[in-house]
Design an enzyme around this catalytic site. Structure first.
Site, PDB file in Angstrom:
ATOM      1  N   TYR A  74       0.841  -1.207   0.000  1.00 32.92           N
ATOM      2  CA  TYR A  74       0.000   0.000   0.000  1.00 32.92           C
ATOM      3  C   TYR A  74       0.876   1.257   0.000  1.00 32.92           C
ATOM      4  O   TYR A  74       0.595   2.230  -0.683  1.00 32.92           O
ATOM      5  CB  TYR A  74      -0.918   0.004   1.221  1.00 32.92           C
ATOM      6  N   PHE A 126      -6.756  18.435 -25.951  1.00 31.05           N
ATOM      7  CA  PHE A 126      -7.635  17.295 -26.212  1.00 31.05           C
ATOM      8  C   PHE A 126      -8.979  17.599 -25.541  1.00 31.05           C
ATOM      9  O   PHE A 126      -9.033  18.429 -24.640  1.00 31.05           O
ATOM     10  CB  PHE A 126      -7.007  16.021 -25.636  1.00 31.05           C
ATOM     11  N   ASP A 127     -10.057  16.921 -25.946  1.00 31.07           N
ATOM     12  CA  ASP A 127     -11.378  17.345 -25.427  1.00 31.07           C
ATOM     13  C   ASP A 127     -11.532  17.217 -23.912  1.00 31.07           C
ATOM     14  O   ASP A 127     -12.056  18.122 -23.276  1.00 31.07           O
ATOM     15  CB  ASP A 127     -12.555  16.721 -26.196  1.00 31.07           C
ATOM     16  N   ASP A 217       1.235  18.402 -22.332  1.00 34.69           N
ATOM     17  CA  ASP A 217       0.458  17.166 -22.343  1.00 34.69           C
ATOM     18  C   ASP A 217       1.300  16.214 -23.184  1.00 34.69           C
ATOM     19  O   ASP A 217       1.361  16.329 -24.405  1.00 34.69           O
ATOM     20  CB  ASP A 217      -0.920  17.402 -22.961  1.00 34.69           C
ATOM     21  N   ALA A 219       1.296  12.912 -23.750  1.00 36.87           N
ATOM     22  CA  ALA A 219       0.785  11.574 -24.067  1.00 36.87           C
ATOM     23  C   ALA A 219       1.481  10.938 -25.273  1.00 36.87           C
ATOM     24  O   ALA A 219       1.709   9.738 -25.297  1.00 36.87           O
ATOM     25  CB  ALA A 219      -0.727  11.638 -24.321  1.00 36.87           C
ATOM     26  N   LYS A 260      -1.064   5.812 -24.092  1.00 37.17           N
ATOM     27  CA  LYS A 260      -0.650   6.051 -25.478  1.00 37.17           C
ATOM     28  C   LYS A 260       0.802   5.590 -25.657  1.00 37.17           C
ATOM     29  O   LYS A 260       1.088   4.412 -25.650  1.00 37.17           O
ATOM     30  CB  LYS A 260      -0.829   7.536 -25.838  1.00 37.17           C
ATOM     31  N   HIS A 452     -21.296  12.497 -28.588  1.00 41.80           N
ATOM     32  CA  HIS A 452     -21.008  11.496 -29.614  1.00 41.80           C
ATOM     33  C   HIS A 452     -20.886  10.071 -29.063  1.00 41.80           C
ATOM     34  O   HIS A 452     -21.061   9.111 -29.781  1.00 41.80           O
ATOM     35  CB  HIS A 452     -19.799  11.899 -30.460  1.00 41.80           C
TER      36      HIS A 452
HETATM   37  N1  F0G Z   1      -4.399  14.146 -23.727  1.00 44.70           N
HETATM   38  C1  F0G Z   1      -4.437  13.706 -24.990  1.00 44.70           C
HETATM   39  C2  F0G Z   1      -3.582  14.376 -26.021  1.00 44.70           C
HETATM   40  C3  F0G Z   1      -5.250  12.618 -25.321  1.00 44.70           C
HETATM   41  O1  F0G Z   1      -5.272  12.184 -26.584  1.00 44.70           O
HETATM   42  C4  F0G Z   1      -6.025  12.001 -24.316  1.00 44.70           C
HETATM   43  C5  F0G Z   1      -6.878  10.856 -24.615  1.00 44.70           C
HETATM   44  C6  F0G Z   1      -5.946  12.503 -23.012  1.00 44.70           C
HETATM   45  C7  F0G Z   1      -5.124  13.576 -22.750  1.00 44.70           C
HETATM   46  C8  F0G Z   1      -6.746  11.927 -21.882  1.00 44.70           C
HETATM   47  O2  F0G Z   1      -6.149  10.775 -21.419  1.00 44.70           O
HETATM   48  O3  F0G Z   1      -7.864   9.013 -21.863  1.00 44.70           O
HETATM   49  O4  F0G Z   1      -5.937   8.614 -20.323  1.00 44.70           O
HETATM   50  O5  F0G Z   1      -7.765  10.113 -19.640  1.00 44.70           O
HETATM   51  N2  F0G Z   1      -7.141  10.475 -25.782  1.00 44.70           N
HETATM   52  C9  F0G Z   1      -7.849   9.274 -26.183  1.00 44.70           C
HETATM   53  C10 F0G Z   1      -8.085   9.287 -27.660  1.00 44.70           C
HETATM   54  C11 F0G Z   1      -9.050   8.931 -25.376  1.00 44.70           C
HETATM   55  O6  F0G Z   1      -8.798   8.393 -28.155  1.00 44.70           O
HETATM   56  O7  F0G Z   1      -7.541  10.146 -28.353  1.00 44.70           O
HETATM   57  P1  F0G Z   1      -6.979   9.565 -20.784  1.00 44.70           P
END
Ligand code: F0G
Length: 460
Positions: A74, A126-127, A217, A219, A260, A452
């Site tokens: 833990y 990202f959204d 960011d 990713a 990713k 969507h």
């Molecule tokens: N930042 C970027 C650039 C992303 O593409 C995503 C997620 C996130 C943050 C959020 O990360 O999903 O681990 O919470 N993108 C996915 C996609 C869902 O299909 O492009 P997460």
């Protein structure tokens, strides 16, 4: 450094997961039963799944071995030490806050840094990232070059921040209203487009002049590094490991969805240089995720992630990964099918508006293309257009449509072969050949938010 020409995948396959193309009548039935929304499909309804590259990577034998060795203590787990060391060695950050995926990392960082009325300049978020800025009472401002919204314009670093736009925001809003600046590498929303080191350096200089911290960011920071190696002057001879280190050296910290580039199915983190900021964030981690040495992950997840961080910076691996996406893009472009150019790092983004010029954005060309490709060959991609991003005025009046109407074919890492890419390109070509007879879709029912994912559609 001299490189051999790449011949094939830099791995061999030890475990396989069977997939089947369900018959055409079955696919037709599933489209109708699922109200023309491919999020309703089950795994076995699909032949090749290109919904996302997130959490869909194949782990290596080394990562699976790490799963067995995961330490589930833990507090003070051994696997966290391995993760922390890997983050330090690969990304160059001292402090790690482990979360279950990218969005809690965003939420914790933003809640800590922002207040009501803050403005955050981005290339493009990202959204979920943009939604987390809004949820914290802030507003994000897209400062990417206008060319990022032009799918046909071929530029090496279409994810770059337009410094004039950024200076304008700094002037207009004032540094005290801007708690941080953020760059998404690569820019997923804009088509998986990279950001150059030169641009990062300039943004960093500007940020320093105003005393504003810069975050990434990260990713897809490795795919970004590959593009730098291939396209930016002076980086051809550098290794991916060196370029990733340099990229992140311009940031105070980063949020990282490890689903990713980091080659795991679950996991995320905030990585930081500053102990003081780390101390301010961890109470949120303990409240919402878990103790500081595991947060949102199990020890075995951390162990797999620590190994994934080293694997992702292998030069042969990342070259093969991005070249596979390019291969699919080239095949599609050879048929004359319009895509975002250049081809991005993780996905081919088909320009659905140009694919179906007779279908207006109000009839969701990106979703139409998703349905038609699935009908044609059992391949699932994702619409990223009006259905996802349109916004209505507060008074319920005018609808604002997004600038891009894209259909994303997102390639999971180490999962499919180029033979799969051929099947996808040929299926898309068959839809292209009958495109003029394809009709639009309309909304039967849709929720207020996250439209969507859940919308029910029907043909017009
Ligand atoms: N930042 C970027 C650039 C992303 O593409 C995503 C997620 C996130 C943050 C959020 O990360 O999903 O681990 O919470 N993108 C996915 C996609 C869902 O299909 O492009 P997460």
């Amino acid at each position: 450094m001299s490189r051999e020409p790449l011949q094939a995948e830099p791995f061999k396959i030890k475990v396989v997961e069977p997939i089947k193309l369900p018959p055409r009548e079955y696919r037709e039935k599933k489209i109708i039963e699922g109200d023309y929304n491919l999020f309703t499909l089950k795994r076995d309804d699909i032949y090749i799944d290109l919904l996302t590259d997130s959490g869909t990577s194949a782990m290596s034998d080394n990562q699976w071995a790490g799963i067995m060795l995961g330490d589930e203590s833990y507090a003070g787990g051994r696997s966290f030490d391995h993760l922390r060391q890997a983050v330090k060695n690969v990304l160059g950050f001292e402090y790690v806050i482990p979360t279950h995926q990218g969005r809690p990392a965003e939420s914790f960082l933003f809640q800590t840094l922002m207040k009501e009325g803050s403005f955050v300049p981005f290339n493009m978020p990202f959204d979920t990232t943009g939604a987390n800025i809004k949820a914290g009472g802030g507003t994000y401002i897209e400062c990417v070059y206008d060319s990022a919204y032009e799918s046909k314009e071929v530029l090496p670093f279409k994810g770059n921040i337009d410094l004039d736009k950024l200076k304008g925001v700094l002037r207009e809003k004032g540094a005290d209203k801007i708690p941080f600046i953020m760059i998404t590498i690569t820019n997923n929303t804009g088509g998986g487009q990279p950001v150059s080191i030169a641009n990062m350096r300039e943004v960093k200089m500007l940020a320093d002049q105003h005393g504003i911290p810069l975050f990434f960011d990260a990713a897809r920071c490795v795919e970004n590094a590959y593009f730098i190696q291939q396209r930016e002057e002076g980086y051809r001879e550098k290794t991916i490991a060196e370029i990733v280190q340099e990229e992140l050296s311009y940031a105070e910290g980063c949020t990282f969805s490890c689903k990713k580039d980091a080659l795991v199915n679950m996991g995320g983190m905030i990585a930081l240089r500053d102990k003081e900021l780390y101390d301010r964030i961890i109470p949120l981690l303990i409240l919402k995720e878990g103790f500081i040495t595991y947060g949102g992950m199990s020890g075995r997840d951390e162990e797999a992630l620590a190994r994934g961080l080293y694997e992702m910076i292998d030069d042969e691996y990342i070259a093969n990964r991005v070249q596979q996406v390019e291969y699919l893009g080239q095949r599609i472009n050879e048929y004359g099918i319009p895509t975002v150019l250049p081809i991005g790092g993780h996905a081919v983004f088909v320009d659905a508006a140009a694919f179906f010029p007779h279908i207006s954005q109000s009839q969701f060309p990106a979703e139409v293309l998703a349905v038609e490709l699935y009908r044609e060959c059992g391949v699932r991609g994702v619409g990223l257009g009006a259905l996802c991003f349109m916004e209505e005025d507060e008074e319920g009046g005018e609808i604002h449509y997004p600038k891009l109407e894209l259909f994303r074919l997102t390639i999971p890492r180490r999962v499919y072969t180029n033979r799969h890419m051929d099947v996808i390109a040929d299926g898309l070509k068959r839809v292209w050949d009958r495109r003029e007879s394809v009709k639009g879709l309309k909304i039967k029912w849709a929720p207020g938010v996250l439209r969507h994912f859940l919308a029910k559609l029907e043909p017009v």
